[in-house]
Scaffold this active site. Sequence first.
Site, PDB file in Angstrom:
ATOM      1  CE  LYS A  26      50.771  19.793 109.687  1.00  0.00           C
ATOM      2  NZ  LYS A  26      49.364  19.403 109.739  1.00  0.00           N
ATOM      3  CG  LEU A  67      44.607  23.204 125.075  1.00  0.00           C
ATOM      4  CD1 LEU A  67      44.255  23.816 126.421  1.00  0.00           C
ATOM      5  CD2 LEU A  67      45.638  22.094 125.241  1.00  0.00           C
ATOM      6  N   GLY A  68      41.889  22.111 121.067  1.00  0.00           N
ATOM      7  CA  GLY A  68      40.638  21.634 120.469  1.00  0.00           C
ATOM      8  C   GLY A  68      39.435  22.172 121.227  1.00  0.00           C
ATOM      9  N   GLY A  72      39.653  24.791 124.057  1.00  0.00           N
ATOM     10  CA  GLY A  72      40.077  26.166 123.832  1.00  0.00           C
ATOM     11  C   GLY A  72      41.573  26.290 123.608  1.00  0.00           C
ATOM     12  CG  ASP A  82      37.688  17.615 107.128  1.00  0.00           C
ATOM     13  OD1 ASP A  82      38.641  17.389 107.901  1.00  0.00           O
ATOM     14  OD2 ASP A  82      37.795  17.575 105.889  1.00  0.00           O
ATOM     15  CB  THR A  84      41.570  18.679 107.418  1.00  0.00           C
ATOM     16  OG1 THR A  84      41.201  17.308 107.560  1.00  0.00           O
ATOM     17  CG2 THR A  84      42.916  18.776 106.718  1.00  0.00           C
ATOM     18  CG  ASP A 135      47.049  24.464 108.898  1.00  0.00           C
ATOM     19  OD1 ASP A 135      48.007  24.371 109.681  1.00  0.00           O
ATOM     20  OD2 ASP A 135      46.745  23.559 108.086  1.00  0.00           O
ATOM     21  N   GLY A 143      37.275  19.740 103.893  1.00  0.00           N
ATOM     22  CA  GLY A 143      38.443  20.254 103.178  1.00  0.00           C
ATOM     23  C   GLY A 143      39.410  20.984 104.089  1.00  0.00           C
TER      24      GLY A 143
END
Length: 297
Positions: A39, A217-218, A221, A243, A245, A249, A284
Amino acid sequence: MKIINFGSLNVDYVYRLDHIVKPGETLASSEMQVNPGGKGSNQSVALKRAGADVWHAGLLGEDTAWMRERLEREGVDVRHVLISKEIHGGHAIIQVNATSGQNSIVLFGGANQSITASQVADVLKDAERGDWLVLQNEINVTPDVMAAGKAAGMKVCFNPAPFDEGVFNYPLDCVDLFILNEHEAAGLARKPVETAPEELIATLSAAYPKAMICVTLGEAGSLLWTASTGVIRQKAYPVKAVDTTAAGDTFTGYFLAELTRGASLEAALDMASRASAIAVTRPGALDSIPYLKELKA
Ligand code: RIB
Protein backbone atom coordinates in the site's frame (compact mmCIF):
# COMPACT_ATOMS: atom_id res chain seq x y z
CA MET A 1 6.15 21.50 -0.06
CA LYS A 2 6.89 17.82 -0.36
CA ILE A 3 5.03 14.66 0.59
CA ILE A 4 6.79 12.05 2.70
CA ASN A 5 5.11 8.66 2.53
CA PHE A 6 6.39 6.38 5.31
CA GLY A 7 4.93 3.05 4.27
CA SER A 8 5.11 -0.55 3.19
CA LEU A 9 6.92 -2.04 0.21
CA ASN A 10 5.75 -5.52 -0.84
CA VAL A 11 6.33 -7.94 -3.63
CA ASP A 12 2.92 -9.23 -4.72
CA TYR A 13 2.46 -12.85 -5.84
CA VAL A 14 -0.76 -12.73 -7.82
CA TYR A 15 -2.92 -15.70 -8.81
CA ARG A 16 -5.95 -15.33 -11.09
CA LEU A 17 -8.67 -17.83 -10.22
CA ASP A 18 -12.28 -18.39 -11.17
CA HIS A 19 -13.18 -17.89 -7.51
CA ILE A 20 -11.39 -17.04 -4.26
CA VAL A 21 -10.26 -20.21 -2.45
CA LYS A 22 -12.76 -21.45 0.16
CA PRO A 23 -11.77 -22.97 3.55
CA GLY A 24 -10.49 -26.53 3.02
CA GLU A 25 -10.33 -26.15 -0.77
CA THR A 26 -7.26 -26.55 -3.02
CA LEU A 27 -7.42 -24.65 -6.27
CA ALA A 28 -4.95 -24.63 -9.17
CA SER A 29 -4.05 -21.37 -10.85
CA SER A 30 -2.69 -21.43 -14.38
CA GLU A 31 -1.06 -18.04 -13.96
CA MET A 32 1.20 -16.38 -11.40
CA GLN A 33 2.60 -12.88 -11.62
CA VAL A 34 5.26 -11.30 -9.42
CA ASN A 35 4.52 -7.58 -9.19
CA PRO A 36 5.71 -4.56 -7.23
CA GLY A 37 3.12 -3.57 -4.62
CA GLY A 38 2.48 -2.67 -1.00
CA LYS A 39 0.00 0.00 0.00
CA GLY A 40 2.84 2.38 0.80
CA SER A 41 4.72 2.07 -2.46
CA ASN A 42 1.51 2.00 -4.51
CA GLN A 43 0.49 5.32 -2.95
CA SER A 44 3.93 6.85 -3.55
CA VAL A 45 3.74 5.89 -7.22
CA ALA A 46 0.18 7.21 -7.49
CA LEU A 47 1.30 10.51 -5.95
CA LYS A 48 4.24 10.70 -8.34
CA ARG A 49 2.26 9.77 -11.46
CA ALA A 50 -0.25 12.43 -10.41
CA GLY A 51 2.58 14.96 -10.43
CA ALA A 52 3.49 15.36 -6.74
CA ASP A 53 6.96 15.66 -5.19
CA VAL A 54 7.04 12.47 -3.11
CA TRP A 55 9.66 10.89 -0.91
CA HIS A 56 9.15 7.29 0.16
CA ALA A 57 10.51 5.96 3.47
CA GLY A 58 10.48 2.28 4.35
CA LEU A 59 12.46 -0.92 4.75
CA LEU A 60 13.11 -3.68 2.20
CA GLY A 61 14.94 -7.00 2.50
CA GLU A 62 17.80 -7.97 0.18
CA ASP A 63 15.33 -10.30 -1.56
CA THR A 64 13.06 -7.35 -2.43
CA ALA A 65 15.81 -4.74 -2.93
CA TRP A 66 14.80 -4.32 -6.62
CA MET A 67 11.76 -2.38 -5.44
CA ARG A 68 14.02 0.54 -4.46
CA GLU A 69 15.31 0.85 -8.02
CA ARG A 70 11.79 0.56 -9.34
CA LEU A 71 10.54 3.45 -7.21
CA GLU A 72 13.57 5.51 -8.16
CA ARG A 73 12.82 4.92 -11.86
CA GLU A 74 9.32 6.23 -11.18
CA GLY A 75 10.87 9.48 -9.92
CA VAL A 76 10.11 8.86 -6.24
CA ASP A 77 12.85 10.12 -3.89
CA VAL A 78 14.21 6.93 -2.28
CA ARG A 79 16.94 8.28 0.03
CA HIS A 80 14.97 6.89 3.00
CA VAL A 81 14.23 3.47 1.50
CA LEU A 82 16.66 1.22 3.38
CA ILE A 83 17.56 -2.43 2.77
CA SER A 84 17.91 -4.85 5.68
CA LYS A 85 20.59 -7.54 5.47
CA GLU A 86 18.88 -9.68 8.12
CA ILE A 87 15.17 -9.65 7.35
CA HIS A 88 13.12 -10.81 4.38
CA GLY A 89 11.18 -8.13 2.55
CA GLY A 90 7.41 -7.91 2.85
CA HIS A 91 5.23 -9.79 0.42
CA ALA A 92 1.57 -10.37 -0.32
CA ILE A 93 -0.24 -13.36 -1.76
CA ILE A 94 -3.12 -12.04 -3.81
CA GLN A 95 -5.96 -14.06 -5.31
CA VAL A 96 -7.87 -12.23 -8.01
CA ASN A 97 -11.31 -13.41 -9.10
CA ALA A 98 -10.95 -13.57 -12.90
CA THR A 99 -14.61 -12.68 -13.42
CA SER A 100 -15.22 -9.82 -11.00
CA GLY A 101 -11.65 -8.54 -10.48
CA GLN A 102 -12.25 -8.63 -6.69
CA ASN A 103 -9.27 -9.75 -4.62
CA SER A 104 -8.28 -11.41 -1.40
CA ILE A 105 -4.87 -10.66 0.17
CA VAL A 106 -2.58 -12.45 2.63
CA LEU A 107 0.18 -10.19 3.93
CA PHE A 108 3.60 -11.09 5.28
CA GLY A 109 5.01 -7.89 6.77
CA GLY A 110 8.70 -8.94 6.96
CA ALA A 111 11.00 -5.91 6.92
CA ASN A 112 7.97 -3.56 6.92
CA GLN A 113 7.47 -4.62 10.56
CA SER A 114 11.09 -4.11 11.63
CA ILE A 115 11.65 -0.40 11.06
CA THR A 116 13.77 1.14 13.81
CA ALA A 117 13.35 4.33 15.85
CA SER A 118 16.62 5.57 14.39
CA GLN A 119 15.24 5.34 10.82
CA VAL A 120 12.15 7.26 11.96
CA ALA A 121 14.35 9.98 13.48
CA ASP A 122 16.44 10.23 10.29
CA VAL A 123 13.39 10.60 8.08
CA LEU A 124 11.82 13.22 10.33
CA LYS A 125 15.03 15.32 10.15
CA ASP A 126 14.01 16.05 6.54
CA ALA A 127 10.45 17.10 7.43
CA GLU A 128 9.60 20.75 6.96
CA ARG A 129 6.62 22.60 8.39
CA GLY A 130 3.75 22.33 5.89
CA ASP A 131 4.98 19.09 4.29
CA TRP A 132 2.45 16.27 4.12
CA LEU A 133 3.02 12.90 5.77
CA VAL A 134 1.22 9.89 4.29
CA LEU A 135 0.70 6.76 6.38
CA GLN A 136 -1.06 3.41 6.02
CA ASN A 137 -1.21 0.54 8.52
CA GLU A 138 1.36 -1.91 7.14
CA ILE A 139 4.50 -0.84 9.05
CA ASN A 140 5.40 -1.17 12.73
CA VAL A 141 6.14 2.49 13.44
CA THR A 142 2.98 4.19 12.14
CA PRO A 143 1.89 5.73 15.49
CA ASP A 144 5.41 6.99 16.26
CA VAL A 145 5.78 8.59 12.84
CA MET A 146 2.28 10.10 13.12
CA ALA A 147 3.10 11.82 16.42
CA ALA A 148 6.58 12.91 15.35
CA GLY A 149 5.38 14.21 11.99
CA LYS A 150 2.65 16.28 13.60
CA ALA A 151 5.13 17.66 16.15
CA ALA A 152 7.36 18.68 13.22
CA GLY A 153 4.49 20.71 11.72
CA MET A 154 3.53 18.23 9.00
CA LYS A 155 -0.01 17.60 7.82
CA VAL A 156 -0.99 13.98 8.25
CA CYS A 157 -2.95 11.83 5.79
CA PHE A 158 -3.83 8.43 7.27
CA ASN A 159 -5.27 5.45 5.39
CA PRO A 160 -5.77 2.87 8.17
CA ALA A 161 -5.45 -0.13 5.89
CA PRO A 162 -5.58 -2.92 6.75
CA PHE A 163 -7.74 -1.88 9.69
CA ASP A 164 -7.23 -3.50 13.10
CA GLU A 165 -8.17 -2.58 16.66
CA GLY A 166 -4.60 -1.41 17.32
CA VAL A 167 -5.46 1.72 15.32
CA PHE A 168 -7.39 3.04 18.33
CA ASN A 169 -4.06 3.30 20.20
CA TYR A 170 -2.64 5.64 17.54
CA PRO A 171 -2.60 9.41 18.17
CA LEU A 172 -5.53 9.91 15.78
CA ASP A 173 -6.05 13.53 16.79
CA CYS A 174 -2.87 14.20 14.74
CA VAL A 175 -4.68 13.22 11.52
CA ASP A 176 -5.71 15.98 9.09
CA LEU A 177 -7.11 13.70 6.40
CA PHE A 178 -8.52 10.20 6.79
CA ILE A 179 -9.00 8.14 3.63
CA LEU A 180 -11.02 5.00 4.33
CA ASN A 181 -12.91 2.35 2.43
CA GLU A 182 -16.24 1.21 3.86
CA HIS A 183 -14.63 -1.56 5.97
CA GLU A 184 -12.06 0.79 7.46
CA ALA A 185 -14.69 3.48 8.04
CA ALA A 186 -16.96 0.99 9.82
CA GLY A 187 -14.02 -0.28 11.90
CA LEU A 188 -12.99 3.22 12.92
CA ALA A 189 -16.59 4.18 13.69
CA ARG A 190 -17.06 0.88 15.63
CA LYS A 191 -20.16 0.12 13.54
CA PRO A 192 -21.21 -2.88 11.41
CA VAL A 193 -19.98 -2.73 7.83
CA GLU A 194 -23.61 -2.59 6.59
CA THR A 195 -24.02 0.85 8.26
CA ALA A 196 -25.06 3.58 5.82
CA PRO A 197 -22.00 5.62 4.73
CA GLU A 198 -23.74 8.86 5.82
CA GLU A 199 -24.03 7.45 9.35
CA LEU A 200 -20.37 6.42 9.32
CA ILE A 201 -19.39 9.92 8.24
CA ALA A 202 -21.58 11.44 10.98
CA THR A 203 -19.92 9.27 13.65
CA LEU A 204 -16.40 9.86 12.37
CA SER A 205 -16.84 13.60 11.94
CA ALA A 206 -18.09 13.85 15.54
CA ALA A 207 -15.04 11.90 16.74
CA TYR A 208 -12.49 13.75 14.56
CA PRO A 209 -14.04 17.17 13.90
CA LYS A 210 -10.78 18.81 12.81
CA ALA A 211 -9.97 16.22 10.15
CA MET A 212 -11.21 15.84 6.58
CA ILE A 213 -12.85 12.43 6.23
CA CYS A 214 -13.07 10.67 2.89
CA VAL A 215 -14.90 7.35 2.51
CA THR A 216 -14.55 5.42 -0.75
CA LEU A 217 -17.44 3.13 -1.69
CA GLY A 218 -16.28 1.33 -4.84
CA GLU A 219 -18.99 1.46 -7.51
CA ALA A 220 -21.04 3.80 -5.31
CA GLY A 221 -18.40 6.54 -5.52
CA SER A 222 -17.07 8.39 -2.49
CA LEU A 223 -18.05 10.86 0.22
CA LEU A 224 -15.89 13.61 1.67
CA TRP A 225 -16.69 15.50 4.86
CA THR A 226 -14.98 18.65 6.04
CA ALA A 227 -16.14 20.97 8.84
CA SER A 228 -16.51 23.88 6.43
CA THR A 229 -18.26 22.09 3.55
CA GLY A 230 -20.23 19.25 5.15
CA VAL A 231 -20.59 16.18 2.92
CA ILE A 232 -19.48 16.31 -0.72
CA ARG A 233 -20.48 13.39 -2.97
CA GLN A 234 -18.48 12.02 -5.86
CA LYS A 235 -19.72 9.48 -8.38
CA ALA A 236 -17.66 6.50 -9.52
CA TYR A 237 -16.89 6.09 -13.22
CA PRO A 238 -18.38 2.76 -14.36
CA VAL A 239 -15.85 0.38 -15.91
CA LYS A 240 -15.37 -3.36 -16.36
CA ALA A 241 -13.06 -4.33 -13.47
CA VAL A 242 -10.17 -6.66 -14.27
CA ASP A 243 -8.28 -6.32 -10.97
CA THR A 244 -9.29 -4.03 -8.09
CA THR A 245 -5.89 -4.26 -6.36
CA ALA A 246 -4.49 -0.77 -5.59
CA ALA A 247 -7.67 1.06 -6.62
CA GLY A 248 -7.81 2.63 -3.15
CA ASP A 249 -4.10 3.45 -3.26
CA THR A 250 -4.57 5.16 -6.62
CA PHE A 251 -7.49 7.17 -5.19
CA THR A 252 -5.40 8.26 -2.19
CA GLY A 253 -2.41 9.32 -4.28
CA TYR A 254 -4.45 11.28 -6.81
CA PHE A 255 -6.70 12.93 -4.23
CA LEU A 256 -3.77 14.19 -2.16
CA ALA A 257 -1.69 15.21 -5.18
CA GLU A 258 -4.59 17.29 -6.53
CA LEU A 259 -5.33 18.82 -3.13
CA THR A 260 -1.73 19.87 -2.60
CA ARG A 261 -1.67 21.35 -6.11
CA GLY A 262 -4.47 23.66 -5.00
CA ALA A 263 -7.42 21.95 -6.71
CA SER A 264 -10.86 22.32 -5.16
CA LEU A 265 -12.11 19.42 -3.05
CA GLU A 266 -14.63 18.56 -5.78
CA ALA A 267 -11.98 18.57 -8.52
CA ALA A 268 -9.58 16.48 -6.40
CA LEU A 269 -12.31 13.90 -5.74
CA ASP A 270 -13.20 13.75 -9.40
CA MET A 271 -9.58 13.16 -10.48
CA ALA A 272 -9.14 10.49 -7.79
CA SER A 273 -12.30 8.77 -8.96
CA ARG A 274 -11.22 8.85 -12.61
CA ALA A 275 -7.74 7.54 -11.77
CA SER A 276 -9.00 4.63 -9.69
CA ALA A 277 -11.52 3.71 -12.41
CA ILE A 278 -8.63 3.36 -14.86
CA ALA A 279 -6.54 1.38 -12.33
CA VAL A 280 -9.20 -1.34 -11.95
CA THR A 281 -9.26 -1.97 -15.70
CA ARG A 282 -5.63 -3.15 -15.54
CA PRO A 283 -3.94 -6.06 -13.80
CA GLY A 284 -1.43 -5.55 -11.00
CA ALA A 285 -0.98 -3.04 -8.19
CA LEU A 286 1.62 -0.35 -8.78
CA ASP A 287 1.67 -1.18 -12.51
CA SER A 288 -2.05 -0.44 -12.86
CA ILE A 289 -1.81 3.18 -11.71
CA PRO A 290 -2.43 5.67 -14.54
CA TYR A 291 -0.27 8.70 -15.42
CA LEU A 292 -1.77 12.17 -15.17
CA LYS A 293 -1.68 12.57 -18.96
CA GLU A 294 -3.98 9.55 -19.33
CA LEU A 295 -6.64 11.33 -17.27
CA LYS A 296 -6.36 14.44 -19.37
CA ALA A 297 -6.57 12.56 -22.68
O1 RIB B 1 -3.57 -2.10 -1.64
C1 RIB B 1 -3.03 -3.15 -2.39
C2 RIB B 1 -1.78 -3.68 -1.72
O2 RIB B 1 -2.12 -4.25 -0.48
C3 RIB B 1 -1.08 -4.77 -2.48
O3 RIB B 1 -0.17 -4.28 -3.43
C4 RIB B 1 -0.46 -5.61 -1.38
O4 RIB B 1 0.93 -5.61 -1.37
C5 RIB B 1 -1.05 -5.07 -0.08
O5 RIB B 1 -0.18 -4.27 0.61
